[in-house]
Structure formats: structure tokens, C-alpha cells
Design an enzyme around this catalytic site. Structure first.
Site, short mmCIF file in Angstrom:
data_model
loop_
_atom_site.label_atom_id
_atom_site.label_comp_id
_atom_site.label_asym_id
_atom_site.label_seq_id
_atom_site.Cartn_x
_atom_site.Cartn_y
_atom_site.Cartn_z
CE1 TYR A 25 -37.48 61.40 87.30
CE2 TYR A 25 -35.84 60.99 85.60
CZ TYR A 25 -36.28 60.83 86.89
OH TYR A 25 -35.53 60.11 87.78
CG HIS A 52 -39.43 59.89 95.06
ND1 HIS A 52 -38.40 60.40 95.83
CD2 HIS A 52 -39.13 60.23 93.77
CE1 HIS A 52 -37.53 61.01 95.05
NE2 HIS A 52 -37.94 60.91 93.78
CB THR A 61 -33.38 58.41 94.29
OG1 THR A 61 -33.74 58.64 92.93
CG2 THR A 61 -32.01 59.04 94.56
CG HIS A 106 -34.71 55.06 89.71
ND1 HIS A 106 -35.10 55.56 88.48
CD2 HIS A 106 -34.40 56.15 90.47
CE1 HIS A 106 -35.02 56.88 88.50
NE2 HIS A 106 -34.60 57.27 89.69
CG MET A 165 -40.64 61.94 99.89
SD MET A 165 -41.43 63.31 98.99
CE MET A 165 -40.54 63.27 97.41
CB SER A 218 -39.63 59.51 89.32
OG SER A 218 -39.29 60.45 90.31
#
Length: 215
Positions: A157, A152, A77, A75, A150, A154
Site C-alpha cells: 500500500y 487480488h 478482498t 489477504h 478483480m 495486495s
């Protein structure tokens, strides 16, 4: 120590009063707990198309196999973690989604961050459409970014050393050599419950999803 007989009725009444007061306070606390709206941490995510997700998931699985880390859906954010009641979150999500039109997301490069939730990610080109989608949604939710947005996606994690982050970054480019040329349309937003204190992500779940209107 002897208690004077004439004081016994007074002490008995005082004891009953104290007990009644205790019960009353307990009942009041229970009432307040039951009437106080339950709150959770939510986020709004932009989801990649169904034909792109498997490619991203394969890349993410490859990184987890070597560097560990929890599973999560790919995803971008749009609205960061914010504490809300379920009803308010769902209402704002529906309103915000109607104000955003589908847009294009383009990967610039594989990058690394400074904390668990931005360990290794795909940096997304911050085009006006990408930034506006977040700005609009954040406005509906009353969310204020503490830093400039920003965008992005991911792909890992984890709590890694700088050295291991660099290795993971290099590994990502090896696992998918053309990942930096990836672009895809964002046509879906989703509301997720995302307790950031839960690094296992076991409590994270999708609450709602909305298809965006064509641009």
C-alpha cells in the site's frame, strides 16, 4: 437605554424559557446521539493458510523496506469497504461465511494499480469459484461493486509514481522469483474493521474469523 419596569417580569420569563429550551434541545441531541447505532467501515477478507502467510509477509516486508508503506495482513478482498453497525456486520459475516465453501486461489502475476490500496498486488485468477465467493458474500452484505470484481492480494500500500510502481513490481519478482506460480486453498474468511480514511492502518483490526466448509 432604560428598560421599562413593567417589562422586566416578561423579559425574565422569556429568558428562563429560552434557557429551558436550550437545555431541552441539548438533552434531545444527547439522547439522539446515544440511541443512534455506531457505525464503522468493514471489509471481508479471504486469508491465506498459515503456512503460506510467512512467505507473503516476507515479500511484503521486502517491498516496504525500499518503498515504505503501512503493515497489513496478507489477504484477498472478498467484500470491499462498507459502512455498517457492528452488530449488523457480524451477523451478515456469519451468515455469508456459511454460504461459501473453501476454494483454490492461484496467482497469475505481479501487477500495479492506480491508487493507494492497489499499489502493487498479486493478481488472482478469477475462476468461477473465486468470483462466486465474492458474489455470494457481497449479496449477503448488500454490497454493490462499482466495477467488475478483480480478485487480488495486495503486497504494498503506497502512493508511488508510475516509475516507482514499476520498480516495486520488478522488486517483487526478484524477492520471490516463483511467486507467480503460487496457489493455495482459501479455507478462512475474516471480518476486518477497515477505515479507508486511515492510511496508517492503525485503526484496522480483525473482528471475527470463520473456517469455511470443505468443497
Amino acid at each position: 437605554m432604560k428598560i421599562r419596569t413593567e417589562l422586566l417580569p416578561i423579559l425574565t420569563v422569556f429568558g428562563l424559557f429560552s434557557f429551558s429550551l436550550f437545555i431541552l434541545l441539548q438533552s434531545f441531541s444527547s439522547l439522539m446521539a446515544s440511541t443512534t447505532p455506531e457505525k464503522h467501515v468493514y471489509s471481508v477478507w479471504a486469508l491465506p493458510p498459515e503456512d503460506v502467510s510467512p512467505r507473503l509477509q516476507k515479500l511484503m516486508e521486502g517491498l516496504r523496506a525500499e518503498f515504505t508503506g503501512p503493515y497489513f495482513d496478507p489477504h484477498i478482498t472478498v467484500v470491499g469497504a462498507i459502512t455498517l453497525t457492528p452488530e449488523y456486520a457480524l451477523n451478515k459475516f456469519e451468515t455469508a461465511s456459511k454460504a461459501v465453501k473453501a476454494y483454490e486461489a492461484k496467482v497469475e502475476r505481479v501487477a500495479t494499480g492506480t491508487f493507494f490500496y492497489q499499489c502493487v498486488f498479486l493478481l488472482i485468477n478469477p475462476t468461477p469459484q473465486v468470483v462466486e465467493a465474492s458474489t455470494s458474500c457481497c449479496g449477503h452484505f448488500g454490497y454493490n461493486n462499482s466495477t467488475p470484481y478483480m480478485p487480488h492480494l495486495s503486497i504494498l500500500y503506497a502512493d508511488l509514481s508510475d516509475e516507482d510502481k514499476k520498480k516495486a513490481q520488478e522488486k517483487a519478482n526478484i524477492l520471490d522469483e516463483s511467486i507467480t506460480s503460487l496457489s493455495f486453498p482459501v479455507t478462512r474468511l475474516a471480518l476486518y474493521k477497515t477505515d479507508t480514511e486511515d492510511k496508517t492502518l492503525k485503526s484496522w483490526e480483525k473482528i471475527a474469523e470463520c473456517t469455511l466448509q470443505p468443497n
